[in-house]
Write an enzyme that holds these catalytic residues in place. Structure first.
Site, PDB file in Angstrom:
ATOM      1  N   ASN A 185      43.942  40.534  37.450  1.00 55.06           N
ATOM      2  CA  ASN A 185      43.031  39.525  36.873  1.00 55.06           C
ATOM      3  C   ASN A 185      42.177  40.261  35.835  1.00 55.06           C
ATOM      4  OD1 ASN A 185      40.971  40.854  38.242  1.00 55.06           O
ATOM      5  ND2 ASN A 185      40.681  39.269  39.790  1.00 55.06           N
ATOM      6  N   THR A 221      45.818  37.363  34.656  1.00 51.48           N
ATOM      7  CA  THR A 221      45.334  36.033  35.037  1.00 51.48           C
ATOM      8  C   THR A 221      43.864  35.919  34.664  1.00 51.48           C
ATOM      9  OG1 THR A 221      44.835  36.691  37.317  1.00 51.48           O
ATOM     10  CG2 THR A 221      47.040  35.794  36.904  1.00 51.48           C
ATOM     11  N   ASP A 253      46.697  34.982  44.591  1.00 54.03           N
ATOM     12  CA  ASP A 253      47.817  35.172  45.532  1.00 54.03           C
ATOM     13  C   ASP A 253      48.850  34.062  45.364  1.00 54.03           C
ATOM     14  OD1 ASP A 253      46.422  37.345  46.487  1.00 54.03           O
ATOM     15  OD2 ASP A 253      45.442  36.191  48.066  1.00 54.03           O
ATOM     16  N   GLY A 288      40.965  27.249  52.435  1.00 56.60           N
ATOM     17  CA  GLY A 288      41.703  28.350  53.062  1.00 56.60           C
ATOM     18  C   GLY A 288      42.466  29.129  52.003  1.00 56.60           C
TER      19      GLY A 288
HETATM   20  P1  ATP Z   1      41.530  35.500  43.722  1.00 56.30           P
HETATM   21  O1  ATP Z   1      41.098  36.941  43.744  1.00 56.30           O
HETATM   22  O2  ATP Z   1      40.405  34.527  43.937  1.00 56.30           O
HETATM   23  O3  ATP Z   1      42.704  35.222  44.585  1.00 56.30           O
HETATM   24  P2  ATP Z   1      42.347  36.129  41.057  1.00 56.30           P
HETATM   25  O4  ATP Z   1      41.074  36.558  40.405  1.00 56.30           O
HETATM   26  O5  ATP Z   1      43.314  37.162  41.438  1.00 56.30           O
HETATM   27  O6  ATP Z   1      42.042  35.148  42.266  1.00 56.30           O
HETATM   28  P3  ATP Z   1      42.544  34.195  38.977  1.00 56.30           P
HETATM   29  O7  ATP Z   1      42.724  34.857  37.670  1.00 56.30           O
HETATM   30  O8  ATP Z   1      41.180  33.696  39.322  1.00 56.30           O
HETATM   31  O9  ATP Z   1      43.121  35.144  40.089  1.00 56.30           O
HETATM   32  O10 ATP Z   1      43.508  32.945  39.103  1.00 56.30           O
HETATM   33  C1  ATP Z   1      44.914  33.060  39.101  1.00 56.30           C
HETATM   34  C2  ATP Z   1      45.501  31.811  38.497  1.00 56.30           C
HETATM   35  O11 ATP Z   1      45.091  30.691  39.281  1.00 56.30           O
HETATM   36  C3  ATP Z   1      45.016  31.511  37.089  1.00 56.30           C
HETATM   37  O12 ATP Z   1      45.816  32.165  36.124  1.00 56.30           O
HETATM   38  C4  ATP Z   1      45.150  29.995  37.025  1.00 56.30           C
HETATM   39  O13 ATP Z   1      46.470  29.610  36.689  1.00 56.30           O
HETATM   40  C5  ATP Z   1      44.875  29.573  38.467  1.00 56.30           C
HETATM   41  N1  ATP Z   1      43.485  29.145  38.656  1.00 56.30           N
HETATM   42  C6  ATP Z   1      42.425  29.906  39.020  1.00 56.30           C
HETATM   43  N2  ATP Z   1      41.299  29.185  39.068  1.00 56.30           N
HETATM   44  C7  ATP Z   1      41.640  27.914  38.757  1.00 56.30           C
HETATM   45  C8  ATP Z   1      40.921  26.683  38.631  1.00 56.30           C
HETATM   46  N3  ATP Z   1      39.600  26.608  38.839  1.00 56.30           N
HETATM   47  N4  ATP Z   1      41.625  25.574  38.271  1.00 56.30           N
HETATM   48  C9  ATP Z   1      42.964  25.622  38.063  1.00 56.30           C
HETATM   49  N5  ATP Z   1      43.693  26.759  38.165  1.00 56.30           N
HETATM   50  C10 ATP Z   1      43.044  27.890  38.500  1.00 56.30           C
HETATM   51  O1  RIB Z   2      42.976  37.176  47.624  1.00 52.94           O
HETATM   52  C1  RIB Z   2      42.271  36.557  48.653  1.00 52.94           C
HETATM   53  C2  RIB Z   2      42.327  37.382  49.912  1.00 52.94           C
HETATM   54  O2  RIB Z   2      41.694  38.610  49.686  1.00 52.94           O
HETATM   55  C3  RIB Z   2      41.637  36.728  51.080  1.00 52.94           C
HETATM   56  O3  RIB Z   2      42.517  35.948  51.860  1.00 52.94           O
HETATM   57  C4  RIB Z   2      41.020  37.877  51.824  1.00 52.94           C
HETATM   58  O4  RIB Z   2      41.744  38.211  52.973  1.00 52.94           O
HETATM   59  C5  RIB Z   2      40.967  39.016  50.825  1.00 52.94           C
HETATM   60  O5  RIB Z   2      41.407  40.192  51.270  1.00 52.94           O
END
Ligand code: ATP
Ligand code: RIB
Length: 311
Positions: A185, A221, A253, A288
């Protein structure tokens, strides 16, 4: 059915929702607390499983109350725990997650527990399933040793290797050499490249740094702003879908599990990114992390509705 395999974390999430998050020393009355299966590795494999793959996690957990939550999740999903070591002397991984109800954003403390003891042998034990898999997927909520071994097996059997470098881990730069797909990300992209990612031009600069490390395809992302892809010749950006997000924990994820499924199925990159975008968009409309992952028919419906792609 395509097969995705890799080492990854098994974690139980305890998630508290509040109108705003406390500052140091403050206590805030929350709205609700939820408890369920999580962990980046398990979430990504659950996403791949529900998206239509045989998904095999290589992991480790305790034989404790949290372990039972994880066991129940795998049983009810019909997912294999064949490569999950269950050790009664280990404690299962856990995460404390705070969700700010104003914007659905989260803050997480994760305690990896047994996940920190997934070793090289644990991964080598699964070698025959690397030999006939269609993609290898992993992240940094397992050990460096496990990630490195998975990378070696992916190379040995010429399988696409997808690394979601989350959360940040201080690893030798050489780990990135030869990696097929890296999926940070914005924050992780900056942590690994030193480039603050605030624009598409920043994505290009960060991608260039990953190319210099030997990565072949870079996928950054960008949360609600979508995703950036480059292989150095071709560039694709896909905006996130406009949805009513209630909890974004596990969005990345969902994206990675959807992406791995599409890559394992041999879909072209633009379709793979759209498939992953739809997977993530549905997941953020649900509570979740593991339980929020969508099923294949839901992804395919959205893919057709939003992008006109019929699979
Ligand atoms: P996390 O650590 O919370 O699992 P991340 O930071 O690894 O997430 P993000 O870049 O936030 O990943 O999101 C991954 C993808 O999810 C984005 O590229 C987008 O397609 C989708 N996404 C994230 N937030 C939103 C949102 N508010 N609405 C629609 N799609 C979203
Ligand atoms: O990416 C989200 C996950 O990261 C959560 O389910 C939590 O377990 C954390 O490790």
């Amino acid at each position: 059915m395509a097969k995705v395999i890799g080492p990854g974390s098994l974690i139980v999430d305890v998630t508290g929702f509040a109108p705003h998050l406390p500052v140091a020393g403050e206590t805030v009355k929350g709205t609700t607390v939820r408890f369920g299966p999580g962990g980046k590795g398990s979430n990504q494999m659950t996403a791949a499983h529900r998206a239509g793959c045989t998904a095999m996690i290589i992991s480790r957990r305790g034989k404790d109350v949290l372990g039972k939550v994880l066991e129940d999740h795998y049983t009810s999903e019909g997912m294999s725990e064949q490569y999950v070591i269950v050790d009664e002397n280990d404690e299962s991984g856990s995460a404390l997650i705070e969700i700010d109800e104003r914007d659905a954003q989260n803050r997480i403390i994760v305690v990896l527990g047994a996940n920190e003891r997934v070793d090289r042998v644990s991964v080598l034990t699964a070698e025959k399933d690397f030999a006939d898999c269609d993609a290898v997927l992993t992240q940094f909520e397992t050990t460096y040793e496990a990630v490195l071994t998975a990378k070696e097996l992916a190379a040995k059997y010429n399988k696409p290797f997808i690394l979601n470098p989350a959360p940040y881990l201080d690893v030798p730069v050489s780990l990135f050499s030869g990696i097929d797909y890296v999926t940070p990300n914005e924050t992780e992209a900056e942590q690994f490249t030193g480039i603050a990612v605030n624009s598409i031009e920043d994505c290009r600069l960060a991608a260039q740094k990953f190319f210099e490390m030997g990565v072949k395809n870079v996928i950054i992302t960008l949360g609600a702003r979508g995703v950036f892809y480059s292989n150095g010749k071709e560039e694709i950006t896909i905006p996130a879908l406009k949805v009513n997000a209630v909890e974004t924990t596990g969005a990345g994820d969902a994206f990675n599990g959807g992406l791995a499924t599409a890559i394992a199925e041999g879909l072209p990159m633009d379709i793979a990114l759209k498939f992953a975008t739809c997977t993530a968009a549905i997941s953020v409309t649900r509570y979740g992390s593991g339980p929020s992952m969508p099923y294949r028919h839901e992804i395919l419906d959205l893919l057709y509705e939003k992008f006109g792609v019929l699979l």
